[in-house]
Design an enzyme around this catalytic site. Structure first.
Site, short mmCIF file in Angstrom:
data_model
loop_
_atom_site.label_atom_id
_atom_site.label_comp_id
_atom_site.label_asym_id
_atom_site.label_seq_id
_atom_site.Cartn_x
_atom_site.Cartn_y
_atom_site.Cartn_z
N HIS A 81 6.83 22.48 -11.40
CA HIS A 81 5.71 21.64 -11.00
C HIS A 81 4.64 22.48 -10.29
CE1 HIS A 81 3.28 18.74 -8.85
NE2 HIS A 81 3.47 18.01 -9.92
N GLU B 230 2.92 -2.72 -12.36
CA GLU B 230 3.71 -1.85 -11.47
C GLU B 230 5.17 -2.26 -11.43
OE1 GLU B 230 2.03 -2.03 -7.51
OE2 GLU B 230 1.62 -4.15 -7.66
N CYS C 216 -3.75 4.01 -11.08
CA CYS C 216 -4.20 4.24 -9.70
C CYS C 216 -3.09 4.72 -8.76
CB CYS C 216 -4.83 2.97 -9.12
SG CYS C 216 -3.63 1.68 -8.79
N ASP D 247 4.74 2.09 -7.56
CA ASP D 247 5.80 1.09 -7.64
C ASP D 247 6.51 1.13 -8.99
OD1 ASP D 247 6.03 -0.32 -5.17
OD2 ASP D 247 3.99 -1.02 -5.49
C1 PEP Z 1 1.02 1.66 -6.87
O1 PEP Z 1 2.02 0.96 -6.73
O2 PEP Z 1 0.97 2.62 -7.66
C2 PEP Z 1 -0.19 1.39 -6.08
C3 PEP Z 1 -1.31 2.06 -6.30
O3 PEP Z 1 -0.13 0.46 -5.11
P1 PEP Z 1 0.51 0.73 -3.67
O4 PEP Z 1 0.71 2.20 -3.53
O5 PEP Z 1 -0.47 0.15 -2.70
O6 PEP Z 1 1.78 -0.06 -3.75
MG MG Z 2 1.95 -0.90 -5.70
#
Ligand code: PEP
Ligand code: MG
Length: 581
Positions: A193, A432, A503, A456
């Site tokens: 990595h 997610e 995201c 998630d």
């Molecule tokens: C995710 O789950 O990838 C996300 C962007 O939301 P959070 O990190 O706020 O759970």
């Molecule tokens: Mg999330």
């Protein structure tokens, strides 16, 4: 002069002054001579003063922002700095045991931690997290005397070589790579990595140096040879001259960190980079990051420890409007509260809480419709002030989206905005949870866009709590199941002609951007600090090659094989590039 040998993982020679970065939680213990005891105690006191200034600064900024209630958490941490059980005990440990200050802080912290974790009162038990934060801050200030990787770098003028215990993607994303000429790590594990990272960034790198980050003093001149794996510490002047000659090759990426606006791959595939933000004040970083909008606003941060009933519609409207107006004409994606039931009373911003599969996110909103309605009313009102996308977190099934959308439609109608929600607000689902990913084609007709939340998605697909250190080795973004799910979602979105973005943290990992573009993703949202470096990596990609790379990677059976394949492929493309230039 000293020569250390490790494994060269990214070819080339780099010369500069050493910047030392250590992030390990384990702390070294070493004895100190009697005449150094006072200096160590003074260093501890200086670290305490610096920690206090930093916390007061953060507290001040938070108190004047929308999540003002969160300021109390920092008050508690500031008080802990004066707790005799922490710094006082650490001072005694330095004097009695004649050990280094960082170790003494660690020992004092352990004593306090045990005390808190044995407490009956759950509120007091929670304070163990604050103790951990404060002790971590003290140790960091003892080590660096600065706030973070960026500040650390700014202490050194001119070209730098980063010497780190390990280099994680999130730290790499925060560094200013126009100053870092190369890097070396103690760690040899996760080699691939790190190597992929180095090659994506086009800097020479060495891994597996064991204890270089402890042995080299910050500011020492070093020569790094990523081809032979040799790191020369404090070289003679003629060696430096020679290394400068060997290092004289054009760095392909310079100045891109300040660019903004649309970005495309080398072969013209348009990629959108947006920002994840938690607090309104994060918007100030948006301009310098070059973000094309806000891809994720984590609205639960405005709740910040208050009972949800106290978060009024008007307060929310004012905040959302402010956010939308500041970001306009770029779009803002506001995620409805991603809270769990235990957060409703307090501690709403705590990341630790959001790991449980329970009454959380949209589920919690539908179980408390007044709370969700209030938020949606505020959002509908705010949508009059600029482009808005509303996104629901923790979606597991079509019914949930239908209910939430019906609520939004009714609110639009009642507000005199008409029933055509999509005309004024884009409505999306976060993908997610594995069920949502697998059934993405069934969800797609009911939404205007998808956003893949890999943080998630990884934890639920692999059954690994994302905040449990004991299983962090198993939290593997490159697991074939995770990559397949991402591909499924992307394909479902394409079939239904809706946009899909990603995201989670994966989006900000420069080493993974090529793979994700190869999977067909072109919209990403990430921490603003990571945007410049991801932009650079995108500009150097060939989407055509990336698709071939992803196609092959998805036929491999293990994350390790995938990682190794990405590594080999990057090496091959670097050779190709250098022979054609
Ligand atoms: C995710 O789950 O990838 C996300 C962007 O939301 P959070 O990190 O706020 O759970
Ligand atoms: Mg999330």
């Amino acid at each position: 002069m000293d020569r250390l040998t490790g494994i060269g993982v990214s070819a080339g020679v780099a010369v500069g002054r050493a910047v030392i970065l250590t992030q390990r939680t384990e702390v070294m213990r070493f004895p100190i001579p009697p005449d150094r005891v006072e200096r160590e105690v003074q260093a501890l006191q200086a670290a305490r003063d610096q920690s206090r200034r930093q916390l007061q600064d953060i507290r001040g900024r938070v108190a004047h922002g929308p999540g003002g209630e969160l300021a109390a958490l920092f008050d508690a941490q500031i008080l802990m700095l004066d707790d005799p059980m922490l710094v006082g005990n650490a001072e005694e440990i330095i004097r009695n045991e004649r050990v280094n200050a960082a170790w003494a802080v660690h020992r004092a912290y352990e004593g306090l931690y045990q005390l808190f974790s044995a407490m009956e009162d759950p509120y007091l038990r929670e304070r163990e997290n604050d103790v951990a934060d404060v002790a971590g801050r003290l140790r960091m200030n003892l080590r660096h005397g600065a706030r973070g990787p960026r500040e650390l770098l700014s202490q050194i003028d001119g070209p730098s070589i980063l010497i780190a215990d390990e280099l994680t993607a999130s730290v790499a994303a925060q560094l200013d790579w126009s100053r870092v000429q190369g890097f070396a790590t103690d760690a040899g594990s996760r080699t691939y990595h790190t190597a992929i990272l180095a090659r994506s960034l086009n800097v020479p790198a060495i891994v597996g140096l064991h204890d270089a980050s402890l042995r080299i003093a910050a500011g020492t001149p070093v020569i790094l040879d990523g081809t032979t794996g040799e790191l020369t510490v404090a070289p003679a002047p003629d060696e430096i001259d020679d290394a400068h000659r060997r290092a004289a090759r054009p760095r392909r990426r310079s100045g891109a960190a300040t660019e903004s606006g649309p970005v495309s791959t080398r072969d013209g595939v348009r990629v959108r980079l947006e920002a994840n933000i938690e607090l309104l004040e994060d918007i100030e970083y948006l301009g310098e990051s070059g973000a094309e909008g806000v891809g994720l606003y984590r609205s639960e941060f405005m709740v910040s420890g208050r009972a949800l009933d106290l978060v009024t519609e008007d307060e929310q409207y004012a905040l959302y409007r402010n956010l939308i107006e500041q970001v306009a004409p770029r779009p803002v994606t506001i995620r409805t509260f991603d809270l769990d039931e235990r957060q409703i009373g307090r501690e709403a911003g705590s990341e630790r809480r959001r790991t449980r599969p329970g009454l959380r996110g949209l589920r919690l909103g539908l179980a408390n419709p007044e709370v969700l309605r209030r938020q949606l009313r505020a959002l509908v009102r705010a949508s009059a002030h600029g482009p808005l996308r509303v996104m629901f977190p923790f979606v597991t099934a079509v019914e949930e989206i239908r209910q939430a959308r019906a609520m939004l439609t009714d609110i639009c109608a009642a507000s005199g905005f008409g029933r055509a929600v999509s005309e004024r607000i884009q409505v999306g689902a976060m993908i997610e949870i594995p069920s949502a990913a697998v059934a993405a084609d069934l969800l797609a007709p009911d939404v205007d866009f998808f956003t893949i939340g890999t943080n998630d998605l990884i934890q639920y697909t692999l059954a690994v709590d994302r905040n449990d250190d004991r299983v962090s080795d198993l939290y593997e973004p490159l697991h074939p199941a995770v990559l397949r799910l991402i591909r499924m979602v992307r394909r479902a979105a394409a079939r239904h002609r809706i946009p899909v973005s990603l995201c989670g943290e994966m989006a900000s990992d420069p080493a993974l951007v090529g793979l994700l573009v190869g999977l067909g993703l072109t919209d990403f949202s990430m921490t603003p600090g990571a945007i410049p470096i991801v932009r650079q990596v995108v500009q150097e990609l060939s989407a055509h090659d990336a698709r071939r790379l992803a196609g092959h990677a998805l036929r491999l059976a293990t994350a390790t094989e995938i990682e190794q394949y990405l590594f080999d492929a990057l090496a091959a493309s670097a050779i190709q590039r250098s022979s054609s230039s």
